[in-house]
Design a protein around this motif. Structure first.
Motif, PDB file in Angstrom:
ATOM      1  N   THR A   1       0.823  -1.210   0.000  1.00 23.49           N
ATOM      2  CA  THR A   1       0.000   0.000   0.000  1.00 23.49           C
ATOM      3  C   THR A   1       0.858   1.262   0.000  1.00 23.49           C
ATOM      4  O   THR A   1       0.342   2.361  -0.216  1.00 23.49           O
ATOM      5  CB  THR A   1      -0.938   0.045   1.225  1.00 23.49           C
ATOM      6  N   LEU A   2       2.167   1.103   0.248  1.00 21.50           N
ATOM      7  CA  LEU A   2       3.103   2.225   0.205  1.00 21.50           C
ATOM      8  C   LEU A   2       3.951   2.203  -1.062  1.00 21.50           C
ATOM      9  O   LEU A   2       4.841   3.046  -1.236  1.00 21.50           O
ATOM     10  CB  LEU A   2       4.035   2.182   1.420  1.00 21.50           C
ATOM     11  N   GLY A   3       3.719   1.224  -1.922  1.00 21.46           N
ATOM     12  CA  GLY A   3       4.508   1.119  -3.132  1.00 21.46           C
ATOM     13  C   GLY A   3       5.834   0.415  -2.945  1.00 21.46           C
ATOM     14  O   GLY A   3       6.726   0.519  -3.786  1.00 21.46           O
TER      15      GLY A   3
ATOM     16  N   ASP B   1       5.618   5.010  -7.723  1.00 19.16           N
ATOM     17  CA  ASP B   1       4.603   4.467  -6.820  1.00 19.16           C
ATOM     18  C   ASP B   1       5.021   4.618  -5.363  1.00 19.16           C
ATOM     19  O   ASP B   1       4.174   4.851  -4.492  1.00 19.16           O
ATOM     20  CB  ASP B   1       4.356   2.988  -7.135  1.00 19.16           C
ATOM     21  N   PHE B   2       6.314   4.464  -5.060  1.00 18.94           N
ATOM     22  CA  PHE B   2       6.773   4.670  -3.688  1.00 18.94           C
ATOM     23  C   PHE B   2       6.570   6.120  -3.267  1.00 18.94           C
ATOM     24  O   PHE B   2       6.085   6.407  -2.164  1.00 18.94           O
ATOM     25  CB  PHE B   2       8.247   4.291  -3.552  1.00 18.94           C
TER      26      PHE B   2
ATOM     27  N   GLN C   1       3.626   9.630   0.130  1.00 12.62           N
ATOM     28  CA  GLN C   1       3.016  10.961   0.218  1.00 12.62           C
ATOM     29  C   GLN C   1       1.549  10.850   0.601  1.00 12.62           C
ATOM     30  O   GLN C   1       1.043  11.601   1.448  1.00 12.62           O
ATOM     31  CB  GLN C   1       3.164  11.692  -1.120  1.00 12.62           C
ATOM     32  N   ALA C   2       0.853   9.893  -0.015  1.00  8.86           N
ATOM     33  CA  ALA C   2      -0.552   9.689   0.324  1.00  8.86           C
ATOM     34  C   ALA C   2      -0.718   9.243   1.772  1.00  8.86           C
ATOM     35  O   ALA C   2      -1.641   9.675   2.478  1.00  8.86           O
ATOM     36  CB  ALA C   2      -1.160   8.642  -0.617  1.00  8.86           C
TER      37      ALA C   2
ATOM     38  N   ARG D   1      -4.558  10.097   2.714  1.00  4.86           N
ATOM     39  CA  ARG D   1      -5.482   9.958   1.590  1.00  4.86           C
ATOM     40  C   ARG D   1      -5.192   8.653   0.858  1.00  4.86           C
ATOM     41  O   ARG D   1      -4.183   7.990   1.106  1.00  4.86           O
ATOM     42  CB  ARG D   1      -5.334  11.134   0.627  1.00  4.86           C
ATOM     43  N   LYS D   2      -6.081   8.277  -0.037  1.00  8.24           N
ATOM     44  CA  LYS D   2      -5.860   7.085  -0.838  1.00  8.24           C
ATOM     45  C   LYS D   2      -4.787   7.368  -1.882  1.00  8.24           C
ATOM     46  O   LYS D   2      -4.786   8.428  -2.523  1.00  8.24           O
ATOM     47  CB  LYS D   2      -7.149   6.657  -1.540  1.00  8.24           C
ATOM     48  N   PRO D   3      -3.855   6.423  -2.109  1.00  7.15           N
ATOM     49  CA  PRO D   3      -2.819   6.636  -3.121  1.00  7.15           C
ATOM     50  C   PRO D   3      -3.367   6.417  -4.523  1.00  7.15           C
ATOM     51  O   PRO D   3      -4.325   5.670  -4.742  1.00  7.15           O
ATOM     52  CB  PRO D   3      -1.776   5.573  -2.783  1.00  7.15           C
ATOM     53  N   ASN D   4      -2.775   7.089  -5.485  1.00  3.90           N
ATOM     54  CA  ASN D   4      -3.132   6.920  -6.896  1.00  3.90           C
ATOM     55  C   ASN D   4      -1.963   6.214  -7.579  1.00  3.90           C
ATOM     56  O   ASN D   4      -1.112   6.843  -8.195  1.00  3.90           O
ATOM     57  CB  ASN D   4      -3.409   8.277  -7.531  1.00  3.90           C
TER      58      ASN D   4
END
Length: 304
Positions: free
Chosen positions: A181-183, A284-285, A290-291, A296-299
């Motif tokens: 979920t963190l890339g 993605d990381f 950052q998200a 917030r939800k990551p994109n």
């Protein structure tokens, strides 16, 4: 990972508030002399993030950052290394017990602010250092190490528990590896130890879905040894270790070495470190961390 799970993981990793705890100890250096009656060892070291106690041959290490759900930052990992070295070189210690302070978490993850600041080369060195100084030190210890999982064990927390030889979990325990979920991927041995415990298919399911496993499922898939009511967790863990310590120290050491040899035939841990570091160079990381920090939800990037 659903939003509730993500918020549980993130709540442990907000800006640091240092704890100040003192647990002075003086330790002998011969590691295998038989220990004697009930007593406590005190050391001159000043630990900020952990508590240590030696009683009846069991050296207990409590990660003491309950306001951060006992998240592992650099300072805590360094203190864990020091405490483990003390226990392993203490003549009156026959076993080690690791747990977390409070009733919510064993260890709810790593310090995401620290991870977010790392470049790929730094991430590789960071993972290698902590694997060698904490996680592999536990796994290769010639004295039995038991994790008393009292609540959440997420990310580095589950990796810490999996490095131990035994895992007893409270009935409210939740476990998972939410690093994707963190890339990134698990970097403290999770990609190697989880399949060794639960099998390849189940390990991939848990890692790629980033979902949490409750104590009942964890027991069913072989991730933990037993479920214990939360109020009885430490007492039962200590009683089990006392039973183990009735066996000769030389045979305990030999058995651990022999069983560990089953899993020492490949370089999977080195590959994990390489892939962990590569993730830190990805967009993605950057987006995931950052998200996370912005709650917030990551994109993330997606397959076409």
């Amino acid at each position: 990972m659903d939003e509730k799970s993500r918020h549980t993981y993130s709540s442990a990793n907000e800006p640091e508030i240092a704890l100040h705890r003192k647990a002075p100890h003086h330790l002998p250096t011969n590691p295998y002399i038989a220990f004697k009656a009930v007593h406590f060892i005190k050391t001159a070291m000043n630990y900020q993030n952990i508590l240590t106690q030696q009683k009846q041959g069991i050296f207990s290490i409590t990660i003491n950052r309950p306001e951060k759900l006992n998240a592992l930052n650099k300072a805590t990992l360094a203190e864990l290394h020091q405490a483990l070295h003390q226990a392993l070189t203490d003549a009156q210690t026959g076993a080690i017990l690791i747990t977390g302070a409070g009733d919510k978490a064993f260890v709810a993850g790593a310090d995401i602010k620290e991870l977010a600041a790392l470049q790929a080369t730094e991430a590789k060195a960071f993972a290698k250092k902590n694997q060698d100084e904490v996680f592999n030190l536990i796994a290769d210890a010639q004295k039995p190490v038991l994790a008393a999982v009292n609540g959440y064990a997420l990310g580095g927390g589950l990796e810490l528990a999996m490095a131990c030889h035994f895992r007893f979990a409270s009935d409210n325990a939740k476990m998972g590896l939410p690093e994707l979920t963190l890339g990134i991927i698990p970097g403290y041995g999770g990609t190697q130890r989880l399949p060794a415990l639960v099998g390849k298919a189940k390990a991939l399911e848990i890692i790629l879905s980033a979902r949490q496993v409750d104590a009942v499922e964890a027991l069913a898939i072989g991730l933990i040894n037993r479920i214990v009511p939360a109020a009885d967790l430490i007492a039962e863990a200590e009683a089990f270790l006392q039973q183990v310590l009735k066996q000769p120290a030389s045979a305990i050491s030999a058995a651990i070495k022999a069983v560990n040899a089953t899993y020492s035939v490949n370089n999977g841990y080195d590959i994990e470190i390489e892939q962990f570091a590569r993730c830190f160079a990805s967009e993605d990381f950057k987006e995931g961390t950052q998200a996370f920090l912005e709650k917030r939800k990551p994109n993330f990037s997606k397959y076409n």
